[in-house]
Design an enzyme around this catalytic site. Structure first.
Site, PDB file in Angstrom:
ATOM      1  N   SER A   1      30.302  47.739  32.874  1.00  0.00           N
ATOM      2  CA  SER A   1      31.213  46.979  32.108  1.00  0.00           C
ATOM      3  C   SER A   1      30.428  46.867  30.536  1.00  0.00           C
ATOM      4  O   SER A   1      31.128  46.712  29.667  1.00  0.00           O
ATOM      5  CB  SER A   1      31.235  45.807  32.538  1.00  0.00           C
TER       6      SER A   1
ATOM      7  N   PHE B   1      30.759  40.479  33.671  1.00  0.00           N
ATOM      8  CA  PHE B   1      30.449  39.623  34.751  1.00  0.00           C
ATOM      9  C   PHE B   1      30.542  40.456  35.969  1.00  0.00           C
ATOM     10  O   PHE B   1      31.395  41.410  35.883  1.00  0.00           O
ATOM     11  CB  PHE B   1      30.943  38.277  34.680  1.00  0.00           C
TER      12      PHE B   1
ATOM     13  N   ALA C   1      36.586  47.390  32.958  1.00  0.00           N
ATOM     14  CA  ALA C   1      35.643  46.502  32.736  1.00  0.00           C
ATOM     15  C   ALA C   1      35.597  44.950  33.045  1.00  0.00           C
ATOM     16  O   ALA C   1      36.912  44.732  32.734  1.00  0.00           O
ATOM     17  CB  ALA C   1      34.832  46.510  31.256  1.00  0.00           C
ATOM     18  N   LYS C   2      34.793  44.241  33.783  1.00  0.00           N
ATOM     19  CA  LYS C   2      34.938  42.876  33.935  1.00  0.00           C
ATOM     20  C   LYS C   2      34.469  42.162  32.583  1.00  0.00           C
ATOM     21  O   LYS C   2      33.292  41.806  32.611  1.00  0.00           O
ATOM     22  CB  LYS C   2      34.185  42.401  35.075  1.00  0.00           C
ATOM     23  N   ILE C   3      35.158  42.215  31.569  1.00  0.00           N
ATOM     24  CA  ILE C   3      34.811  41.580  30.229  1.00  0.00           C
ATOM     25  C   ILE C   3      35.192  40.377  30.350  1.00  0.00           C
ATOM     26  O   ILE C   3      36.271  40.051  30.970  1.00  0.00           O
ATOM     27  CB  ILE C   3      35.038  42.253  29.084  1.00  0.00           C
TER      28      ILE C   3
END
Ligand SMILES: Cc1ncc(COP(=O)(O)O)c(C=O)c1O
Length: 312
Positions: free
Chosen positions: A63, A36, A158-160
């Site tokens: 990401s 996101f 990464a915005k995981i």
């Protein structure tokens, strides 16, 4: 905070708020396999504009690459356009923007292969993340007992979605202890970042910030670096220890939600004068000018949702 809006963009089309639903068995929900972004759109005197939109969309695509998706159905340009459309159609004066990529059916064997990425974009009306007072006075933080990710455990670039269980653990603990935010140490014990912000300290007029290996490459962090350099400050990336924070003249954090906010107290130690210091104030002032479209760098960083209104 109401997250209500008229429309969300879901997989290529605008859908009404109530209809933007996904199924209970969507694998993303079960294993945290989504990515996101958090983006903001501001009211300026030339109309509404999104802050560093292209960089945020690029980070979203990065990401998904880090998470292992081999194909992604939209280009940067298409997603930039989709964000502009969603913002324009919802007609808020300013808003928070939340694109999210989620693994749809097929991910039950614990791989991203076999499933496919779904993409949604939500926007909601913005209210101040850490409170009005926080901008002026700064906030109180502590070092959380939860360690920030090692990059070989959870990917820090990464915005995981699953990464954020770590932030939730830390922030919940800090809030229950009565603090406003949690400072997270990396697995070696050096200062990494806060739950949703990067961190800076100031000592004798020089700004220091942890290197990027264990932290998210914040877009506001990059903005602070640039604005600080423009103001003549040197910003040095170096490992930072917990006690370096205690004796700093200033400590401040940067993030899309928090913008640029001072930490006035850490672990019950007063930082500097116990309020926002001159360096954080100067950078915050520049940042406010940028996002209101009044700064030399605004044209580079503000992405107007509609053609800018040219004053007569
Ligand atoms: C863990 C973490 N660090 C730092 C940041 C700040 O990044 P940005 O300035 O791009 O919002 C965020 C917010 O996105 C975050 O979630």
């Amino acid at each position: 905070m109401s997250m209500n809006s008229k429309y969300l963009w879901m997989n290529g089309e605008l859908v009404e708020f109530e209809k933007a639903t996904i199924h209970f068995l969507t694998p993303a929900l079960h294993y945290g396999v989504g990515t996101f972004e958090g983006i903001r759109s501001y009211a300026t005197n030339q109309g509404q504009a999104v802050f560093r939109l292209r960089e945020h969309v690029q980070r979203l695509i990065n990401s998904t690459k880090i998470l292992g998706f081999r194909e992604f159905p939209y280009s940067v340009d298409e997603l930039v356009e989709a964000v502009r459309l969603t913002v324009a159609m919802n007609e808020f004066e300013e808003c928070y923007i939340r694109p999210l990529v989620y693994l749809t059916d097929g991910g039950w064997n614990l791989t991203v292969d076999g499933g496919k990425p779904g993409v949604g974009i939500a926007v909601w009306e913005w209210t101040n993340y850490l409170g009005e007072e926080a901008l002026e006075k700064g906030i109180r933080a502590n070092i959380t007992s939860f360690t920030r990710h090692h990059p070989n455990v959870m990917m820090t670039k990464a915005k995981i979605t699953g990464n954020y269980a770590n932030s939730v653990l830390a922030k919940t603990e800090s809030l229950r202890y009565g603090f406003d935010e949690a400072i997270m140490l990396d697995p070696q014990g050096y200062v990494a970042e806060c739950t949703g912000e990067n961190l800076f300290l100031v000592r004798d007029g020089v700004i220091f910030t942890p290197p990027t290996a264990p932290v998210l490459e914040g877009i506001t962090r990059d903005t602070v670096n640039t604005l600080a350099n423009d103001l003549g400050y040197e910003v040095i990336e170096t490992p930072v220890s917990r006690d370096q924070l205690y004796i700093a003249d200033e400590v401040f954090v940067s993030g899309t939600a928090a913008e640029c906010i001072a930490l006035r107290e850490i672990d019950f130690r007063v930082i500097g004068e116990g309020k926002m210091g001159p360096v954080a104030r100067a950078i915050q002032g520049e940042f406010q000018a940028v996002i209101r479209g009044r700064h030399a760098r605004s044209s580079e960083w503000m992405d107007y949702v509609k053609e800018p209104v040219v004053a007569a």
